[in-house]
Write a protein that holds these residues in place. Structure first.
Motif, mmCIF file in Angstrom:
data_model
loop_
_atom_site.group_PDB
_atom_site.id
_atom_site.type_symbol
_atom_site.label_atom_id
_atom_site.label_comp_id
_atom_site.label_asym_id
_atom_site.label_seq_id
_atom_site.Cartn_x
_atom_site.Cartn_y
_atom_site.Cartn_z
ATOM 1 N N MET A 1 -3.339 9.604 26.775
ATOM 2 C CA MET A 1 -3.214 10.049 27.811
ATOM 3 C C MET A 1 -2.872 11.579 28.025
ATOM 4 S SD MET A 1 -3.718 9.572 31.393
ATOM 5 C CE MET A 1 -3.231 10.572 33.022
ATOM 6 N N THR A 2 -1.988 11.834 26.969
ATOM 7 C CA THR A 2 -1.536 13.531 26.610
ATOM 8 C C THR A 2 -2.676 14.114 25.922
ATOM 9 O OG1 THR A 2 1.006 12.330 26.197
ATOM 10 C CG2 THR A 2 0.331 14.607 25.430
ATOM 11 N N ASP A 3 -3.520 13.669 24.972
ATOM 12 C CA ASP A 3 -4.624 14.289 24.577
ATOM 13 C C ASP A 3 -5.536 14.550 25.829
ATOM 14 O OD1 ASP A 3 -3.320 14.094 22.033
ATOM 15 O OD2 ASP A 3 -4.337 12.473 21.680
ATOM 16 N N PHE A 4 -5.793 13.640 26.442
ATOM 17 C CA PHE A 4 -6.834 13.893 27.454
ATOM 18 C C PHE A 4 -6.320 15.077 28.504
ATOM 19 C CE2 PHE A 4 -7.942 13.101 32.016
ATOM 20 C CZ PHE A 4 -9.207 13.198 31.907
ATOM 21 N N LEU A 5 -5.135 15.036 29.048
ATOM 22 C CA LEU A 5 -4.557 15.946 29.837
ATOM 23 C C LEU A 5 -4.566 17.359 29.143
ATOM 24 C CD1 LEU A 5 -1.389 14.141 31.495
ATOM 25 C CD2 LEU A 5 -3.726 14.628 32.306
ATOM 26 N N LEU A 6 -4.175 17.301 27.783
ATOM 27 C CA LEU A 6 -4.218 18.745 26.953
ATOM 28 C C LEU A 6 -5.657 19.169 27.123
ATOM 29 C CD1 LEU A 6 -2.823 20.826 25.186
ATOM 30 C CD2 LEU A 6 -3.262 19.286 23.149
ATOM 31 N N LEU A 7 -6.564 18.539 26.590
ATOM 32 C CA LEU A 7 -7.911 19.030 26.548
ATOM 33 C C LEU A 7 -8.537 19.391 27.943
ATOM 34 C CD1 LEU A 7 -10.274 19.320 24.873
ATOM 35 C CD2 LEU A 7 -10.833 16.822 25.355
ATOM 36 N N ALA A 8 -7.975 18.856 29.094
ATOM 37 C CA ALA A 8 -8.539 19.203 30.375
ATOM 38 C C ALA A 8 -7.804 20.434 30.866
ATOM 39 C CB ALA A 8 -8.004 18.035 31.537
ATOM 40 N N PHE A 9 -6.733 20.642 30.526
ATOM 41 C CA PHE A 9 -5.969 21.906 30.608
ATOM 42 C C PHE A 9 -6.432 22.970 30.079
ATOM 43 C CE2 PHE A 9 -2.454 24.838 29.779
ATOM 44 C CZ PHE A 9 -2.056 25.358 31.002
ATOM 45 N N ILE A 10 -6.932 22.920 28.766
ATOM 46 C CA ILE A 10 -7.397 24.035 28.130
ATOM 47 C C ILE A 10 -8.919 24.369 28.704
ATOM 48 C CG2 ILE A 10 -8.668 24.501 25.686
ATOM 49 C CD1 ILE A 10 -6.556 22.572 24.418
ATOM 50 N N PHE A 11 -9.751 23.473 28.862
ATOM 51 C CA PHE A 11 -10.993 23.961 29.432
ATOM 52 C C PHE A 11 -10.630 24.453 30.908
ATOM 53 C CE2 PHE A 11 -12.951 20.877 26.612
ATOM 54 C CZ PHE A 11 -14.114 21.716 26.231
ATOM 55 N N LEU A 12 -9.838 24.001 31.817
ATOM 56 C CA LEU A 12 -9.703 24.469 33.143
ATOM 57 C C LEU A 12 -8.926 26.014 33.044
ATOM 58 C CD1 LEU A 12 -8.309 21.317 34.915
ATOM 59 C CD2 LEU A 12 -10.423 22.351 35.413
ATOM 60 N N ILE A 13 -8.056 26.119 32.082
ATOM 61 C CA ILE A 13 -7.371 27.657 32.007
ATOM 62 C C ILE A 13 -8.206 28.473 31.488
ATOM 63 C CG2 ILE A 13 -6.375 27.243 29.704
ATOM 64 C CD1 ILE A 13 -3.736 28.648 31.043
ATOM 65 N N ALA A 14 -9.170 28.090 30.484
ATOM 66 C CA ALA A 14 -9.905 29.044 30.037
ATOM 67 C C ALA A 14 -11.124 29.481 30.992
ATOM 68 C CB ALA A 14 -10.937 28.378 28.859
ATOM 69 N N GLY A 15 -11.590 28.521 31.917
ATOM 70 C CA GLY A 15 -12.465 28.948 33.046
ATOM 71 C C GLY A 15 -11.912 29.798 34.093
ATOM 72 N N VAL A 16 -10.823 29.379 34.373
ATOM 73 C CA VAL A 16 -9.789 30.069 35.406
ATOM 74 C C VAL A 16 -9.715 31.625 35.205
ATOM 75 C CG1 VAL A 16 -7.785 30.062 36.796
ATOM 76 C CG2 VAL A 16 -8.853 27.897 36.672
ATOM 77 N N ILE A 17 -9.442 31.676 33.769
ATOM 78 C CA ILE A 17 -9.123 33.228 33.271
ATOM 79 C C ILE A 17 -10.692 33.925 33.034
ATOM 80 C CG2 ILE A 17 -8.088 34.718 31.306
ATOM 81 C CD1 ILE A 17 -5.982 32.508 31.433
ATOM 82 N N ALA A 18 -11.248 33.337 32.425
ATOM 83 C CA ALA A 18 -12.468 34.114 32.063
ATOM 84 C C ALA A 18 -13.493 34.402 33.069
ATOM 85 C CB ALA A 18 -13.086 33.251 30.732
ATOM 86 N N VAL A 19 -13.879 33.324 33.973
ATOM 87 C CA VAL A 19 -15.045 33.815 34.928
ATOM 88 C C VAL A 19 -14.577 34.702 35.950
ATOM 89 C CG1 VAL A 19 -16.214 32.439 36.772
ATOM 90 C CG2 VAL A 19 -15.658 31.260 34.580
ATOM 91 N N PRO A 20 -13.277 34.769 36.578
ATOM 92 C CA PRO A 20 -13.250 35.700 37.536
ATOM 93 C C PRO A 20 -13.220 37.261 36.717
ATOM 94 C CG PRO A 20 -11.393 34.280 37.836
ATOM 95 C CD PRO A 20 -12.198 33.805 36.479
ATOM 96 N N ILE A 21 -12.863 37.493 35.568
ATOM 97 C CA ILE A 21 -12.970 38.584 34.878
ATOM 98 C C ILE A 21 -14.328 39.153 34.729
ATOM 99 C CG2 ILE A 21 -12.507 39.880 32.445
ATOM 100 C CD1 ILE A 21 -9.727 38.266 32.417
#
Length: 634
Positions: A1-21
């Motif tokens: 469960m922790t691995d899944f949450l970590l992976l989801a968080f990595i993808f989400l934070i990357a998209g949230v930061i990169a796309v608006p810029i």
């Protein structure tokens, strides 16, 4: 469960930061997602993440996107596209595959390998192209519609490509392909199939039955199912049902060996006339957006930088060669199918990359003993890099091609032989109605529009409309701008319309300009460039709806009309008061002068308007007041 949450968080934070810029820099969301994937690829490698498996899951975003595209296409409209589907789309697939195959054979490859590479190269990225066309508002243009036709034809062509690949197998690769297949089966388990072991005609029969089941279910089962779901009065059940439909259709298509994207597209077309269409769109769209973003990030993260570094010049050269070949083929077809001006470039540049189905065909070709693994790995990089370069091609189109056809003479506009007292820029839904009204009144008109298909349809009914970009100064002068009495600006593009009004105002100040405005702020922008006869495109219809609503509330028709007239006068006065405080160069929420003026104006206006309406309601008469200054018309 922790691995899944970590992976989801990595993808989400990357998209949230990169796309608006990336969006603020004018690069577009797709390139933002691709860059985000590249940035997080080292982290994913450290975590031993199987990016390809995530990519296969994220490809479901493409399936959902084609379902939503199908919802926008009625069967009649799809039938009307058959010429471009077969001619333009089929021609692109056949010509591109042939040219790439010939080039591959010149490099010394066997004809079977060359043909497989040609088929893979013929496909373009449905996900990137449709997403970017919609973001940039280019989907309705001739170039956008032609691009969509080609993409749809490519998605259909994937089916015979998958059937052809095993026939190209090379005996010397069969052993390696068998090892790959056993390894894949050990890792993921054998995939289910309803056509395994069937011969050709039996498989075709199963495919026909599956397609008929999708069409029949969409036509006859959708309404009863949604009526049943509506009885629970729970929004989340509508969402679950919409996902169930899309996943179920994709599953059925996969089981019979067909493209899930094609199956869901067909279902969308069947449901295009359904009263539940908009509900389905709103339920599916958020999932589509998230999965497409994840897919683009996996494309960036899947790049093998070690292999790229070892073969940098070769892979970059092949990527550029692929883009040039596809763009050249598409440019030739654009001429054959009579696309003009910037639409030719849009078609050629938007589809010049390889596509996500290329990943599927590459994997399938290795498993079928058609391509050796090392060659497939190199081609995988070419596909990924070409997809990454696509947003840059769109930027080139926006910043280099579009200005050229906006302000320079492309030599392809119609020769204007008659100059009318009225010039109408844009012959669409607004400009077309204005043309009909003035023509019926006997006035001579010159109508300029850039949509070739629309012009061809109107000319069949005898309308005198000229092809060309109305923002071009030379075309305006050829249309008789200096002799015209009235200029109606009714083109779709907001920024171009404002610049067009500015140019006409400065060049021919004697001409009365009537401009179409998209919204209230656009009214202020047009006011700032000197236009004083401005019509908000939805304003008059909203007034009529308001009047009908008052009448439905048992207010007499004459009093309802007076109440709407009172609102109209008050709104015009407020528009004039606010227009002088609006500065197009300053964002609205940062313009302190404008905000203060809004606060000072709207409060007292609402109080006065309420009192005026109550007076009308009680007495049936308009209150006495000073003449109201003439302001924007809507």
């Amino acid at each position: 469960m922790t691995d899944f949450l970590l992976l989801a968080f990595i993808f989400l934070i990357a998209g949230v930061i990169a796309v608006p810029i990336a969006t603020r820099l004018g690069l577009g969301s797709v390139l933002g997602y691709l860059i985000a994937g590249i940035v997080i690829s080292p982290v994913l490698s450290l975590l031993h993440v199987d990016v390809i498996s995530i990519q296969h899951f994220a490809e479901f975003g493409v399936v959902m996107m084609l379902f939503l595209v199908g919802l926008e296409l009625e069967p009649k409209r799809l039938w009307a596209m058959r010429g471009r589907l077969i001619g333009l789309g089929g021609g692109q697939v056949g010509l591109t595959a042939g040219v790439v195959m010939a080039l591959a054979m010149l490099f010394g490859l066997e004809w079977t390998v060359a043909l497989a590479i040609g088929l893979i190269a013929a496909l373009s990225s449905t996900a990137i192209v449709l997403q970017t066309l919609n973001e940039k508002g280019l989907m309705k243009s001739d170039g956008g519609q032609s691009s969509f036709s080609v993409l749809l034809a490519q998605d259909i062509a994937v089916i015979p490509m998958l059937a052809l690949m095993p026939l190209l197998a090379m005996p010397e690769l069969l052993g390696a392909a068998s090892d790959v297949a056993h390894a894949a089966e050990g890792d993921h388990g054998a995939g289910m199939s309803l056509v395994a072991g069937l011969n050709g005609w039996q498989t075709a029969l199963v495919n026909v039955v599956a397609i008929a089941a999708v069409v029949g279910a969409g036509s006859y089962l959708t309404r009863p199912i949604f009526r049943f779901i509506a009885g629970a009065n729970l929004r989340e059940l509508f969402t679950a049902t919409a996902l169930m439909m899309v996943i179920g259709i994709a599953l059925l298509m996969s089981l019979v060996g067909l493209s899930p994207a094609l199956g869901t597209f067909l279902a969308g077309v069947v449901l295009a006339n359904s009263e539940y269409r908009h509900e389905l769109e709103s339920d599916i769209d958020p999932f589509k957006g998230l999965l497409l973003g994840l897919f683009f990030m996996t494309v960036g993260a899947a790049i093998n930088f070690g292999l790229l570094a070892d073969n940098l010049l070769l892979i970059l050269g092949l990527t550029v060669l692929l883009i040039v070949v596809k763009a050249a083929v598409l440019a030739v077809l654009a001429v054959v199918f009579k696309l003009r001006g910037a639409d030719r470039w849009l078609l050629a540049l938007s589809l010049a990359q390889a596509g996500e189905f290329g990943f599927v065909l590459l994997s399938f070709s290795v498993a079928s003993a058609v391509l050796p693994q090392i060659l497939a790995d190199q081609l995988l990089l070419v596909v990924a890099l070409s997809m990454m370069l696509t947003p840059l091609l769109f930027i080139f189109y926006d910043r280099v091609i579009v200005p050229r056809y906006t302000f320079a003479d492309d030599g392809e506009a119609d020769k204007i032989e008659e100059q009318g007292a009225v010039i109408i820029a844009g012959g669409g839904r607004i400009g077309g109605l204005v043309r009909r009204i003035l023509s019926a009144a006997g006035y001579s008109l010159t109508v300029i529009d850039y949509n070739a298909q629309h012009l061809e349809n109107m000319r069949r009914f005898g309308a005198r409309i000229y092809y060309g970009d109305a923002t071009r100064p030379d075309l305006l002068h050829a249309a008789g701008l200096h002799h015209a009495k009235v200029f109606v600006a009714a083109i779709d593009d907001r920024e171009k319309l404002t610049e067009l009004v500015r140019y006409v105002r400065e060049t021919a100040p004697h001409v009365h300009i009537i401009a179409r405005a998209v919204d209230r702020h656009h009214v202020y922008e047009l006011w700032a460039v000197g236009c004083r006869d401005i019509i908000r495109e939805t304003y008059d219809s909203a007034l009529r709806i308001g009047r009908s609503s008052l009448e439905a509330l048992n207010i007499p028709k004459d009093r309802a009309q007076m109440m709407v007239d009172a609102f109209n006068r008050a709104d015009r006065k407020a528009m004039i008061a606010l227009a002088d405080a609006y500065d197009p160069e300053i964002p609205v929420m940062e313009n302190a002068t404008y905000i203060a003026r809004v606060q000072d104006t709207l409060g007292p206006r609402e109080v006065a308007l309420h009192a005026e309406m109550m007076h009308i309601l009680e007495t049936g008469e308009m209150p006495q007041e000073d003449d109201v200054a003439q302001g924007p018309s809507g």
